[in-house]
Scaffold this active site. Structure first.
Site, short mmCIF file in Angstrom:
data_model
loop_
_atom_site.label_atom_id
_atom_site.label_comp_id
_atom_site.label_asym_id
_atom_site.label_seq_id
_atom_site.Cartn_x
_atom_site.Cartn_y
_atom_site.Cartn_z
N HIS A 26 -51.81 2.83 5.15
CA HIS A 26 -52.87 2.91 4.14
C HIS A 26 -53.80 1.71 4.23
O HIS A 26 -55.01 1.83 4.04
CB HIS A 26 -52.28 3.02 2.73
CG HIS A 26 -53.29 3.40 1.69
ND1 HIS A 26 -53.88 2.48 0.86
CD2 HIS A 26 -53.85 4.60 1.39
CE1 HIS A 26 -54.74 3.10 0.07
NE2 HIS A 26 -54.74 4.39 0.37
N CYS A 27 -53.24 0.54 4.54
CA CYS A 27 -54.02 -0.71 4.60
C CYS A 27 -55.02 -0.73 5.75
O CYS A 27 -56.00 -1.47 5.71
CB CYS A 27 -53.10 -1.91 4.74
SG CYS A 27 -51.78 -2.02 3.53
N ILE A 28 -54.77 0.06 6.81
CA ILE A 28 -55.65 0.01 7.99
C ILE A 28 -56.61 1.19 8.04
O ILE A 28 -57.30 1.38 9.03
CB ILE A 28 -54.83 -0.07 9.29
CG1 ILE A 28 -54.04 1.23 9.54
CG2 ILE A 28 -53.91 -1.28 9.28
CD1 ILE A 28 -53.53 1.39 10.96
#
Length: 369
Positions: A355-357
């Site tokens: 999700h962070c990337i």
């Protein structure tokens, strides 16, 4: 593309839920040797898998430095678009634009101030000036006007919305000293609601244990759909995560969303604690001003850090006994989406996960009167 001085909510714009239809996804290529081991080569293989997997379902754009452009273009599938873009690291969820839409089929970008998760107080690297320009560049590529906040620090991973007026955050992150220390909780709430088109803020106390982002909500809890959330969970009372998850469950059980609905809460067990190995630690360059990766450090592993796309879920897995349970749980929660498990330890070693990337671009639609 114009920089706007108005407020999205007053202009009739809102941030859609991630589960709503996308027109595409953005990713930034990893290469920073003081964060990604062995010059980012192991991480790049996983980023390729993430981008190629998402690209089977929706348009993907990978932003990459001029030094790595040819390498990225060679490694990525032909259907993945590659554009040159300066950056400090590859966390586009946090430094990228948050896109908002209205009922007339228009989209705009929100360009939050980015300071590497805490600036000079407890930020994770210096400088971060190129990352702070990523959101504007995304808006240029998408050809949309944007709202720039020079006076408000926020990362995209610190918010989740249900698309119907509710935004979920953690106190641990948004009230941290390195973000907006001069603002009260009420002032932060107003800013969130103004720029995301929301009516209500749900404040979890804390995020995942040892999360270097000061407890981003996207590692802890996510909206499956309006009125329904999935929460990172452990049944082990000796785990430092135990109290955090129980506090969040208690809070959410007693809250309603912006529409007055009681929340349905699904528990998603965390993997067995994952620690950095000696080999992994030694592969990261040591640089002053960057958070070190030390052998034995516990990583903030969570299955909740998945990405919801058009017809699929990109789910981080870790070679853990709980992987299969996470796949089965999410398949029940998302019966119309294909679960795409991706072995994501290399992303986790950099400090985040799938999700962070990733950062979604919503599909705009005209809503009939």
């Amino acid at each position: 593309m114009k920089r706007l001085n108005t407020i999205p909510k007053e202009d009739g714009f809102r941030m859609p839920g991630e589960f709503e239809e996308h027109s595409g996804t953005y990713i930034i290529w990893p290469e920073r040797p003081d964060n990604w081991r062995l010059g980012g080569k192991p991480a790049q293989k996983v980023f390729v898998e993430v981008a190629n997997t998402i690209g089977k379902y929706e348009k993907v754009t990978v932003c990459v430095s001029k030094e790595q452009f040819s390498n990225a273009r060679t490694e990525l599938a032909p259907y993945v678009k590659v554009v040159e873009m300066s950056n400090n690291d590859s966390w586009i969820r946090d430094c990228g634009a948050t896109f908002v839409v209205n009922d007339k089929g228009e989209m705009r970008g929100v360009d939050w101030k980015f300071n590497s998760w805490g600036g000079l107080v407890d930020g994770l690297y210096f400088p971060w000036d190129q990352d702070d320009k990523v959101a504007q560049k995304m808006c240029e590529l998408e050809q949309v006007d944007s709202y720039r906040l020079n006076d408000f620090v926020l990362e995209g991973g610190s918010i989740h919305v249900d698309g119907e007026g509710t935004v979920m955050v953690t106190e641990e992150c948004l009230l941290s000293k390195g973000r907006n220390p001069e603002m009260t909780k009420e002032e932060i709430e107003k800013k969130l609601c103004d720029y995301l088109g929301c009516e209500k803020v749900l404040w979890l106390k804390e995020g995942i244990y040892n999360d270097e982002t000061n407890g981003h909500v996207d590692n802890m809890c996510n909206f499956v759909k309006p009125g329904e959330v999935v929460l990172a969970w452990t049944d082990d009372p000796t785990d430092p995560q135990y109290q955090r998850s129980h506090d969040a469950y208690q809070y959410l059980s007693n809250e309603t969303d912006a529409k007055g609905r009681k929340l349905v809460i699904h528990k998603l067990l965390t993997p067995t604690p994952i620690l950095i190995t000696k080999e992994e630690s030694e592969g990261v360059d040591s640089v002053e001003g960057t958070l070190p990766r030390e052998e034995g450090d516990r990583l903030a592993a969570s299955y909740v850090n998945y990405y919801t796309g058009n017809g699929f879920i990109a789910l981080p897995v870790f070679g853990d006994p709980h992987d299969q349970l996470a796949i089965e749980t999410l398949q029940k929660l998302y019966p119309d989406r294909k679960i795409e498990p991706i072995y994501a330890r290399e992303i986790l070693l950099g400090g985040g996960n799938i999700h962070c990337i990733t950062q979604q671009v919503p599909k705009v639609k005209v809503v009939d009167e």
